[in-house]
Design a protein around this motif. Structure first.
Motif, short mmCIF file in Angstrom:
data_model
loop_
_atom_site.label_atom_id
_atom_site.label_comp_id
_atom_site.label_asym_id
_atom_site.label_seq_id
_atom_site.Cartn_x
_atom_site.Cartn_y
_atom_site.Cartn_z
N GLU A 196 19.70 -0.43 -3.62
CA GLU A 196 19.27 -0.04 -4.97
C GLU A 196 17.75 -0.26 -5.10
OE1 GLU A 196 19.78 -4.40 -5.10
OE2 GLU A 196 20.88 -2.75 -4.21
N PRO A 197 17.11 0.43 -6.05
CA PRO A 197 15.67 0.21 -6.24
C PRO A 197 15.38 -1.24 -6.62
CG PRO A 197 16.43 2.09 -7.54
CD PRO A 197 17.66 1.42 -6.97
N PHE A 198 14.22 -1.73 -6.24
CA PHE A 198 13.79 -3.06 -6.65
C PHE A 198 13.65 -3.11 -8.17
CE2 PHE A 198 13.04 -4.29 -2.40
CZ PHE A 198 12.75 -5.65 -2.39
N ALA A 199 13.86 -4.27 -8.73
CA ALA A 199 13.64 -4.53 -10.15
C ALA A 199 12.40 -5.41 -10.27
CB ALA A 199 14.85 -5.23 -10.76
N GLY A 200 11.92 -5.55 -11.49
CA GLY A 200 10.77 -6.41 -11.73
C GLY A 200 11.07 -7.44 -12.80
N GLU A 201 10.34 -8.53 -12.73
CA GLU A 201 10.49 -9.57 -13.76
C GLU A 201 9.12 -10.16 -14.06
OE1 GLU A 201 12.59 -13.75 -13.53
OE2 GLU A 201 14.08 -12.16 -13.83
N LEU A 202 8.74 -10.07 -15.33
CA LEU A 202 7.52 -10.74 -15.79
C LEU A 202 7.89 -12.17 -16.14
CD1 LEU A 202 6.00 -8.06 -18.18
CD2 LEU A 202 5.04 -8.84 -16.01
N ASN A 203 7.09 -13.11 -15.65
CA ASN A 203 7.34 -14.53 -15.91
C ASN A 203 6.19 -15.11 -16.72
OD1 ASN A 203 8.42 -13.99 -12.84
ND2 ASN A 203 9.85 -15.09 -14.13
N GLY A 239 16.08 -8.48 -4.38
CA GLY A 239 15.44 -7.21 -4.72
C GLY A 239 14.64 -7.26 -6.01
N VAL A 240 13.90 -8.36 -6.23
CA VAL A 240 13.14 -8.53 -7.47
C VAL A 240 11.69 -8.91 -7.17
CG1 VAL A 240 12.98 -9.77 -9.68
CG2 VAL A 240 15.23 -9.29 -8.67
N ALA A 269 8.88 2.27 -4.14
CA ALA A 269 9.64 3.53 -4.14
C ALA A 269 8.95 4.59 -3.27
CB ALA A 269 9.79 4.03 -5.58
N LEU A 270 7.62 4.65 -3.34
CA LEU A 270 6.89 5.62 -2.51
C LEU A 270 7.07 5.33 -1.02
CD1 LEU A 270 3.58 5.93 -4.58
CD2 LEU A 270 5.26 7.75 -4.18
N ASN A 271 7.26 4.06 -0.70
CA ASN A 271 7.50 3.67 0.70
C ASN A 271 8.99 3.68 1.05
OD1 ASN A 271 4.89 3.02 1.97
ND2 ASN A 271 4.70 1.60 0.24
N GLU A 272 9.80 4.12 0.08
CA GLU A 272 11.26 4.19 0.27
C GLU A 272 11.86 2.84 0.64
OE1 GLU A 272 12.18 7.47 2.86
OE2 GLU A 272 11.04 8.87 1.64
N VAL A 273 11.30 1.78 0.05
CA VAL A 273 11.82 0.43 0.24
C VAL A 273 12.81 0.15 -0.89
CG1 VAL A 273 11.24 -2.03 0.28
CG2 VAL A 273 9.73 -0.36 1.36
N THR A 310 0.86 -1.18 0.00
CA THR A 310 0.00 0.00 0.00
C THR A 310 0.90 1.23 0.00
OG1 THR A 310 -0.12 0.13 2.41
CG2 THR A 310 -1.86 -1.12 1.29
N ALA A 311 0.37 2.31 -0.51
CA ALA A 311 1.09 3.59 -0.54
C ALA A 311 0.07 4.68 -0.82
CB ALA A 311 2.20 3.59 -1.59
#
Length: 189
Positions: free
Chosen positions: A125-132, A88-89, A115-119, A67-68
């Motif tokens: 480093e910022p989290f990355a994403g992966e579509l599977n 971090g993914v 990012a809005l929660n500064e996690v 939530t944010a």
């Protein structure tokens, strides 16, 4: 099929990742969903996607809730399919890449919530994403840039405006695009 309701009450308006994906794919689908009209429970395509999600990556931590609050104060929510927090993914599992652009925006939305929660990830480093896409044995890396963040803020504002509309946006002209959509019969029936 659920009956459509009037516009969501202003105090309960919130934006989730699935709604962002719907909006990118088809603003009409987003408008119908905001009125409580859900067709997915009757769709075999959606049921197959749910099964793939439930039966893939079974050893990973599932369904992380986020939530944010958007910079304009809009409540934001998200349910990430799974994550490798130590790397971090964030991961989203999808049946097929047929709506890949919408999938990317849904995952970018979840990265934005972090990012809005500064996690950040384990190294700061910022989290990355992966579509599977397990059926296709394919993955797609997704990142969140400043341009994506600006676009997500625009999408949230557009969804707010859409929620106030009394009638749905026009349906898509190219019906072939909608053939696997759970709302196809409602829009063209």
């Amino acid at each position: 099929m659920s009956a459509p309701n009037s516009a969501p009450p202003r105090s309960s308006f919130r934006v989730g990742g699935m709604l962002v994906g719907y909006y990118v794919l088809c603003p009409r689908k987003a408008w119908l969903s905001m009125r409580g009209l859900w067709m997915e429970q009757e769709s075999t395509t959606v049921a197959l996607g749910r099964q793939i999600d439930e039966n893939s990556y079974e050893r990973e931590q599932k369904e992380i809730m986020l939530t944010a609050e958007a910079p304009n104060g809009t409540p934001l929510i998200g349910k990430v399919d799974w994550a490798r927090l130590d790397a971090g993914v964030l991961h989203e599992t999808k049946k097929s890449p047929s709506a890949e652009e919408a999938h990317k925006w849904q995952l970018r939305f979840y990265l934005w919530l972090l990012a809005l929660n500064e996690v950040t990830g384990p190294q700061g480093e910022p989290f990355a994403g992966e579509l599977n896409y397990p059926k296709q044995r394919r993955t797609e890396d997704v990142r969140l840039t400043n341009a994506h963040t600006e676009r997500l803020q625009e999408i949230v504002q557009s969804l707010q405006a859409l929620s106030r509309q009394k009638s749905p946006p026009p349906r898509r002209e190219e019906r072939s695009f909608c053939q696997k959509c759970a709302f196809e019969e409602l829009c063209y029936g």
